[in-house]
Scaffold this motif. Structure first.
Motif, PDB file in Angstrom:
ATOM      1  N   ASP A 175       0.873  -1.178   0.000  1.00 36.53           N
ATOM      2  CA  ASP A 175       0.000   0.000   0.000  1.00 36.53           C
ATOM      3  C   ASP A 175       0.906   1.224   0.000  1.00 36.53           C
ATOM      4  O   ASP A 175       1.939   1.226   0.683  1.00 36.53           O
ATOM      5  CB  ASP A 175      -0.915   0.014   1.228  1.00 36.53           C
ATOM      6  CG  ASP A 175      -1.956   1.121   1.140  1.00 36.53           C
ATOM      7  OD1 ASP A 175      -2.490   1.343   0.035  1.00 36.53           O
ATOM      8  OD2 ASP A 175      -2.227   1.772   2.170  1.00 36.53           O
ATOM      9  N   ILE A 176       0.517   2.254  -0.759  1.00 36.15           N
ATOM     10  CA  ILE A 176       1.392   3.419  -0.877  1.00 36.15           C
ATOM     11  C   ILE A 176       0.569   4.674  -1.106  1.00 36.15           C
ATOM     12  O   ILE A 176      -0.472   4.646  -1.771  1.00 36.15           O
ATOM     13  CB  ILE A 176       2.415   3.229  -2.027  1.00 36.15           C
ATOM     14  CG1 ILE A 176       3.398   4.398  -2.085  1.00 36.15           C
ATOM     15  CG2 ILE A 176       1.718   3.027  -3.362  1.00 36.15           C
ATOM     16  CD1 ILE A 176       4.558   4.174  -3.042  1.00 36.15           C
ATOM     17  N   SER A 177       1.032   5.778  -0.533  1.00 37.32           N
ATOM     18  CA  SER A 177       0.392   7.076  -0.736  1.00 37.32           C
ATOM     19  C   SER A 177       1.443   8.165  -0.559  1.00 37.32           C
ATOM     20  O   SER A 177       2.532   7.924  -0.026  1.00 37.32           O
ATOM     21  CB  SER A 177      -0.760   7.282   0.258  1.00 37.32           C
ATOM     22  OG  SER A 177      -0.279   7.253   1.596  1.00 37.32           O
ATOM     23  N   ILE A 178       1.103   9.365  -1.033  1.00 38.72           N
ATOM     24  CA  ILE A 178       1.970  10.528  -0.869  1.00 38.72           C
ATOM     25  C   ILE A 178       1.273  11.486   0.084  1.00 38.72           C
ATOM     26  O   ILE A 178       0.158  11.936  -0.183  1.00 38.72           O
ATOM     27  CB  ILE A 178       2.246  11.235  -2.208  1.00 38.72           C
ATOM     28  CG1 ILE A 178       2.778  10.241  -3.244  1.00 38.72           C
ATOM     29  CG2 ILE A 178       3.219  12.388  -2.006  1.00 38.72           C
ATOM     30  CD1 ILE A 178       4.112   9.646  -2.909  1.00 38.72           C
ATOM     31  N   GLU A 179       1.921  11.779   1.205  1.00 39.60           N
ATOM     32  CA  GLU A 179       1.348  12.677   2.196  1.00 39.60           C
ATOM     33  C   GLU A 179       2.382  13.718   2.594  1.00 39.60           C
ATOM     34  O   GLU A 179       3.473  13.369   3.048  1.00 39.60           O
ATOM     35  CB  GLU A 179       0.882  11.893   3.432  1.00 39.60           C
ATOM     36  CG  GLU A 179      -0.201  10.859   3.132  1.00 39.60           C
ATOM     37  CD  GLU A 179      -0.659  10.120   4.377  1.00 39.60           C
ATOM     38  OE1 GLU A 179      -0.222  10.509   5.489  1.00 39.60           O
ATOM     39  OE2 GLU A 179      -1.442   9.166   4.237  1.00 39.60           O
ATOM     40  N   ASN A 180       2.026  14.997   2.407  1.00 40.95           N
ATOM     41  CA  ASN A 180       2.933  16.099   2.752  1.00 40.95           C
ATOM     42  C   ASN A 180       4.299  15.936   2.090  1.00 40.95           C
ATOM     43  O   ASN A 180       5.344  16.119   2.718  1.00 40.95           O
ATOM     44  CB  ASN A 180       3.095  16.204   4.273  1.00 40.95           C
ATOM     45  CG  ASN A 180       1.781  16.484   4.978  1.00 40.95           C
ATOM     46  OD1 ASN A 180       0.960  17.261   4.491  1.00 40.95           O
ATOM     47  ND2 ASN A 180       1.570  15.837   6.117  1.00 40.95           N
ATOM     48  N   GLN A 181       4.265  15.552   0.809  1.00 43.94           N
ATOM     49  CA  GLN A 181       5.463  15.372  -0.013  1.00 43.94           C
ATOM     50  C   GLN A 181       6.391  14.280   0.517  1.00 43.94           C
ATOM     51  O   GLN A 181       7.584  14.257   0.208  1.00 43.94           O
ATOM     52  CB  GLN A 181       6.232  16.692  -0.154  1.00 43.94           C
ATOM     53  CG  GLN A 181       5.460  17.752  -0.940  1.00 43.94           C
ATOM     54  CD  GLN A 181       6.322  18.923  -1.343  1.00 43.94           C
ATOM     55  OE1 GLN A 181       7.321  19.234  -0.705  1.00 43.94           O
ATOM     56  NE2 GLN A 181       5.950  19.587  -2.426  1.00 43.94           N
ATOM     57  N   SER A 182       5.846  13.370   1.297  1.00 40.96           N
ATOM     58  CA  SER A 182       6.597  12.213   1.776  1.00 40.96           C
ATOM     59  C   SER A 182       5.878  10.937   1.350  1.00 40.96           C
ATOM     60  O   SER A 182       4.651  10.921   1.207  1.00 40.96           O
ATOM     61  CB  SER A 182       6.734  12.238   3.303  1.00 40.96           C
ATOM     62  OG  SER A 182       7.503  13.347   3.725  1.00 40.96           O
ATOM     63  N   VAL A 183       6.639   9.882   1.158  1.00 40.80           N
ATOM     64  CA  VAL A 183       6.064   8.596   0.769  1.00 40.80           C
ATOM     65  C   VAL A 183       5.690   7.812   2.020  1.00 40.80           C
ATOM     66  O   VAL A 183       6.511   7.620   2.920  1.00 40.80           O
ATOM     67  CB  VAL A 183       7.067   7.778  -0.076  1.00 40.80           C
ATOM     68  CG1 VAL A 183       6.507   6.389  -0.365  1.00 40.80           C
ATOM     69  CG2 VAL A 183       7.382   8.506  -1.370  1.00 40.80           C
ATOM     70  N   LYS A 184       4.443   7.363   2.073  1.00 42.56           N
ATOM     71  CA  LYS A 184       3.976   6.505   3.156  1.00 42.56           C
ATOM     72  C   LYS A 184       3.634   5.153   2.549  1.00 42.56           C
ATOM     73  O   LYS A 184       2.842   5.071   1.611  1.00 42.56           O
ATOM     74  CB  LYS A 184       2.745   7.102   3.841  1.00 42.56           C
ATOM     75  CG  LYS A 184       2.218   6.258   4.994  1.00 42.56           C
ATOM     76  CD  LYS A 184       1.016   6.924   5.659  1.00 42.56           C
ATOM     77  CE  LYS A 184       0.500   6.094   6.825  1.00 42.56           C
ATOM     78  NZ  LYS A 184      -0.677   6.744   7.472  1.00 42.56           N
ATOM     79  N   ALA A 185       4.236   4.100   3.061  1.00 42.58           N
ATOM     80  CA  ALA A 185       4.050   2.784   2.446  1.00 42.58           C
ATOM     81  C   ALA A 185       3.950   1.696   3.498  1.00 42.58           C
ATOM     82  O   ALA A 185       4.501   1.809   4.596  1.00 42.58           O
ATOM     83  CB  ALA A 185       5.205   2.481   1.491  1.00 42.58           C
TER      84      ALA A 185
END
Length: 247
Positions: free
Chosen positions: A109-119
């Motif tokens: 699972d992956i997303s971009i939050e506040n210009q950071s990668v969350k995975a």
């Protein structure tokens, strides 16, 4: 968003992932002019060409070449997406080291939050799920298959690829010999159904019965570790386990 794989079959999903996570996708292609055209047709906004596949250059040895291109990228933080093949993971690790970039493998699972990668990714052999963030300017991720719906090609889309000159790596890998792997390759991660067998199978001949059931149900046949590595009745590609099915 940047994507790379040495397998053309991975680009539909990688480019789809890049489009959902960002606005523009840049594809790095190692292959023929047809592979370049396919990347544009799948929606890549730009394509960098490493040249045709070359038996004298290992895929992992394009690390310095790709790292050089990523280091010149301007704008917001850069994310490089690769598939989870052994070569892609080795390449990802080398690029990460060259650029001091955060790396997460086997992402589910992956997303971009506040210009950071969350995975998210599995750990402890699949017994736990870890969530991590990458805050470095360049992030590298290997994506597990099946996370994104593959992009459909639109042949009306085209473009002109830019050549990426080869940058020799430090301590490159030298190929001494190539051997054809025996058995049929299968990717259980991409199967819609999997039927697994284990030590409940009394003999190797019983596998045919289960294989027939797979044919009826449209499923792939998988097995436990003892069947693949102990009895050696089935190829390791069919071993249902965290570190076998992802390759």
């Amino acid at each position: 968003m940047w994507v790379f794989s040495d397998a053309a079959s991975s680009y539909p999903e990688l480019i789809a992932a890049g489009q959902q996570l960002g606005e523009t996708v840049t594809a790095i292609v190692l292959g023929s002019p047809d592979d370049i055209a396919n990347a544009f047709a799948l929606g890549a906004g730009a394509v960098y060409h490493l040249g045709d596949k070359n038996d004298t250059i290992m895929v992992e040895d394009y690390d310095a070449t790709i790292a050089s291109a990523l280091s010149r990228a301007e704008g917001p933080p850069t994310l490089l997406l690769l598939d989870t093949s052994k070569r892609s993971k080795a390449l990802a690790a080398k690029i990460s080291g060259l650029l001091d970039a955060g790396l997460i493998n086997d992402v589910t699972d992956i997303s971009i939050e506040n210009q950071s990668v969350k995975a998210s990714h599995m750990m402890y052999g699949g017994l736990a799920l870890a969530e991590e963030n990458i805050h470095s300017k360049i992030a590298v991720v290997t994506l597990s298959a099946g996370l994104f719906t593959p992009q459909l090609a639109d042949v009306t889309k085209s473009g002109q690829a830019q050549i990426l000159p080869f940058v020799p790596p430090v301590g490159g890998i030298q190929c001494k010999e190539r051997r054809v792997k025996q058995g049929n390759r299968v990717n259980l991660n991409k199967a819609t159904r999997v039927i697994g067998i284990g030590r409940g199978i009394a003999s190797q001949s019983d596998i045919d019965m289960v294989a027939q059931l797979c044919g009826v149900l449209g499923a792939e046949l998988g097995c436990s570790r003892p069947i693949a590595e102990g009895e050696k009745w089935m190829d390791r590609d069919r071993y249902i386990g965290r570190f076998r099915c992802d390759d």
